[in-house]
Write a protein that holds these residues in place. Structure first.
Motif, PDB file in Angstrom:
ATOM      1  N   LEU A 135      25.752 -20.828  -1.848  1.00 62.33           N
ATOM      2  CA  LEU A 135      27.065 -20.650  -2.445  1.00 62.33           C
ATOM      3  C   LEU A 135      27.035 -21.132  -3.890  1.00 62.33           C
ATOM      4  O   LEU A 135      26.745 -22.293  -4.157  1.00 62.33           O
ATOM      5  CB  LEU A 135      28.129 -21.447  -1.686  1.00 62.33           C
ATOM      6  CG  LEU A 135      28.597 -20.881  -0.368  1.00 62.33           C
ATOM      7  CD1 LEU A 135      29.571 -21.834   0.277  1.00 62.33           C
ATOM      8  CD2 LEU A 135      29.233 -19.537  -0.561  1.00 62.33           C
ATOM      9  N   ALA A 140      33.878 -25.342  -7.550  1.00 60.30           N
ATOM     10  CA  ALA A 140      33.360 -26.661  -7.229  1.00 60.30           C
ATOM     11  C   ALA A 140      32.959 -27.444  -8.479  1.00 60.30           C
ATOM     12  O   ALA A 140      32.924 -28.669  -8.452  1.00 60.30           O
ATOM     13  CB  ALA A 140      32.171 -26.543  -6.291  1.00 60.30           C
ATOM     14  N   ARG A 148      33.963 -32.870  -3.775  1.00 58.48           N
ATOM     15  CA  ARG A 148      32.984 -31.802  -3.697  1.00 58.48           C
ATOM     16  C   ARG A 148      31.981 -32.077  -2.575  1.00 58.48           C
ATOM     17  O   ARG A 148      31.632 -31.199  -1.797  1.00 58.48           O
ATOM     18  CB  ARG A 148      32.273 -31.652  -5.042  1.00 58.48           C
ATOM     19  CG  ARG A 148      31.339 -30.478  -5.100  1.00 58.48           C
ATOM     20  CD  ARG A 148      30.754 -30.249  -6.466  1.00 58.48           C
ATOM     21  NE  ARG A 148      30.451 -31.483  -7.155  1.00 58.48           N
ATOM     22  CZ  ARG A 148      30.499 -31.644  -8.478  1.00 58.48           C
ATOM     23  NH1 ARG A 148      30.835 -30.644  -9.248  1.00 58.48           N
ATOM     24  NH2 ARG A 148      30.211 -32.789  -9.038  1.00 58.48           N
ATOM     25  N   ARG A 149      31.516 -33.323  -2.459  1.00 54.19           N
ATOM     26  CA  ARG A 149      30.604 -33.704  -1.390  1.00 54.19           C
ATOM     27  C   ARG A 149      31.275 -33.542  -0.027  1.00 54.19           C
ATOM     28  O   ARG A 149      30.685 -33.006   0.908  1.00 54.19           O
ATOM     29  CB  ARG A 149      30.125 -35.141  -1.587  1.00 54.19           C
ATOM     30  CG  ARG A 149      29.048 -35.545  -0.607  1.00 54.19           C
ATOM     31  CD  ARG A 149      28.516 -36.953  -0.852  1.00 54.19           C
ATOM     32  NE  ARG A 149      28.009 -37.101  -2.217  1.00 54.19           N
ATOM     33  CZ  ARG A 149      28.475 -37.992  -3.114  1.00 54.19           C
ATOM     34  NH1 ARG A 149      29.436 -38.803  -2.796  1.00 54.19           N
ATOM     35  NH2 ARG A 149      27.957 -38.052  -4.324  1.00 54.19           N
ATOM     36  N   PHE A 151      33.762 -31.542   0.689  1.00 51.45           N
ATOM     37  CA  PHE A 151      33.991 -30.122   0.925  1.00 51.45           C
ATOM     38  C   PHE A 151      32.729 -29.419   1.416  1.00 51.45           C
ATOM     39  O   PHE A 151      32.747 -28.694   2.405  1.00 51.45           O
ATOM     40  CB  PHE A 151      34.494 -29.463  -0.370  1.00 51.45           C
ATOM     41  CG  PHE A 151      34.722 -27.987  -0.245  1.00 51.45           C
ATOM     42  CD1 PHE A 151      35.827 -27.498   0.416  1.00 51.45           C
ATOM     43  CD2 PHE A 151      33.809 -27.095  -0.784  1.00 51.45           C
ATOM     44  CE1 PHE A 151      36.022 -26.139   0.533  1.00 51.45           C
ATOM     45  CE2 PHE A 151      34.002 -25.738  -0.669  1.00 51.45           C
ATOM     46  CZ  PHE A 151      35.117 -25.260  -0.003  1.00 51.45           C
ATOM     47  N   TYR A 152      31.608 -29.635   0.723  1.00 49.37           N
ATOM     48  CA  TYR A 152      30.376 -28.921   1.071  1.00 49.37           C
ATOM     49  C   TYR A 152      29.670 -29.459   2.305  1.00 49.37           C
ATOM     50  O   TYR A 152      28.996 -28.727   3.007  1.00 49.37           O
ATOM     51  CB  TYR A 152      29.393 -28.927  -0.105  1.00 49.37           C
ATOM     52  CG  TYR A 152      29.725 -27.884  -1.146  1.00 49.37           C
ATOM     53  CD1 TYR A 152      29.747 -26.547  -0.824  1.00 49.37           C
ATOM     54  CD2 TYR A 152      30.030 -28.249  -2.441  1.00 49.37           C
ATOM     55  CE1 TYR A 152      30.056 -25.588  -1.757  1.00 49.37           C
ATOM     56  CE2 TYR A 152      30.332 -27.304  -3.396  1.00 49.37           C
ATOM     57  CZ  TYR A 152      30.347 -25.969  -3.040  1.00 49.37           C
ATOM     58  OH  TYR A 152      30.646 -25.029  -3.971  1.00 49.37           O
ATOM     59  N   ARG A 153      29.802 -30.735   2.576  1.00 47.30           N
ATOM     60  CA  ARG A 153      29.056 -31.315   3.706  1.00 47.30           C
ATOM     61  C   ARG A 153      29.867 -31.412   4.990  1.00 47.30           C
ATOM     62  O   ARG A 153      29.288 -31.420   6.072  1.00 47.30           O
ATOM     63  CB  ARG A 153      28.532 -32.688   3.329  1.00 47.30           C
ATOM     64  CG  ARG A 153      27.463 -32.583   2.251  1.00 47.30           C
ATOM     65  CD  ARG A 153      26.772 -33.871   2.029  1.00 47.30           C
ATOM     66  NE  ARG A 153      25.776 -33.713   0.970  1.00 47.30           N
ATOM     67  CZ  ARG A 153      25.265 -34.699   0.288  1.00 47.30           C
ATOM     68  NH1 ARG A 153      25.648 -35.930   0.542  1.00 47.30           N
ATOM     69  NH2 ARG A 153      24.378 -34.475  -0.650  1.00 47.30           N
ATOM     70  N   LEU A 156      33.189 -27.340   4.863  1.00 48.72           N
ATOM     71  CA  LEU A 156      32.615 -25.987   4.857  1.00 48.72           C
ATOM     72  C   LEU A 156      31.743 -25.683   6.075  1.00 48.72           C
ATOM     73  O   LEU A 156      31.871 -24.603   6.648  1.00 48.72           O
ATOM     74  CB  LEU A 156      31.846 -25.764   3.558  1.00 48.72           C
ATOM     75  CG  LEU A 156      31.430 -24.325   3.277  1.00 48.72           C
ATOM     76  CD1 LEU A 156      32.653 -23.442   3.137  1.00 48.72           C
ATOM     77  CD2 LEU A 156      30.616 -24.269   2.014  1.00 48.72           C
TER      78      LEU A 156
END
Length: 158
Positions: A135, A140, A148-149, A151-153, A156
């Protein structure tokens, strides 16, 4: 190469290399290849009594083109997006039909074995092309590093 059908058989595998980047495309080209080869052998076997040599090769090409065009139309009706990604490779399915015509002994079930092999190879190549998703987005980049960490880990993957 003593066998005259070897180049056609090898060229007939070209759709597998070009269209097996996604599993759904590999399954589709495998099923279509199996159907074209099985039905092509079924229809070529009675023609062998009346046609010999170049006439049988031309008949195999015409029959393969008819079957491939029919398969392409059915695929286009079923999924236009899938057809768009496979349209370049579908005409190459005619070459294994020519290889069937060059076999010394052709029975009504001669296309099942190469068709099944074609489908299995397509499935294996599709499974081998498993790719991870990457992505890349600008959204982001503007976010807080902690969010951000999170959200992505955590958000998501769920």
């Amino acid at each position: 190469m003593n066998n005259p059908r070897t180049p056609y058989t090898l060229l007939g595998l070209a759709p597998l290399l070009g269209s097996s980047d996604l599993l759904v495309k590999a399954i589709t080209i495998g099923v279509l290849g199996f159907l074209v080869l099985a039905v092509g052998a079924l229809l070529l076997a009675p023609l062998r009594r009346w046609l010999q040599g170049h006439a049988l090769s031309v008949a195999a090409l015409l029959l393969g083109a008819l079957l491939t065009s029919t398969a392409a139309l059915l695929l286009q009706l079923h999924s236009a997006e899938l057809f768009a990604s496979l349209a370049l490779f579908l005409p190459l399915l005619v070459l294994p039909c020519l290889g069937l015509a060059l076999q010394p002994q052709l029975s009504t079930y001669s296309g099942l074995r190469p068709g099944l092999l074609f489908a299995v190879l397509a499935l294996l190549l599709g499974l081998l092309e498993h790719r991870d998703i990457l992505l890349l987005d600008e959204w982001a980049a503007d976010q807080d590093p902690l969010f951000r960490r999170l959200f992505y880990r955590e958000l998501l993957p769920a």
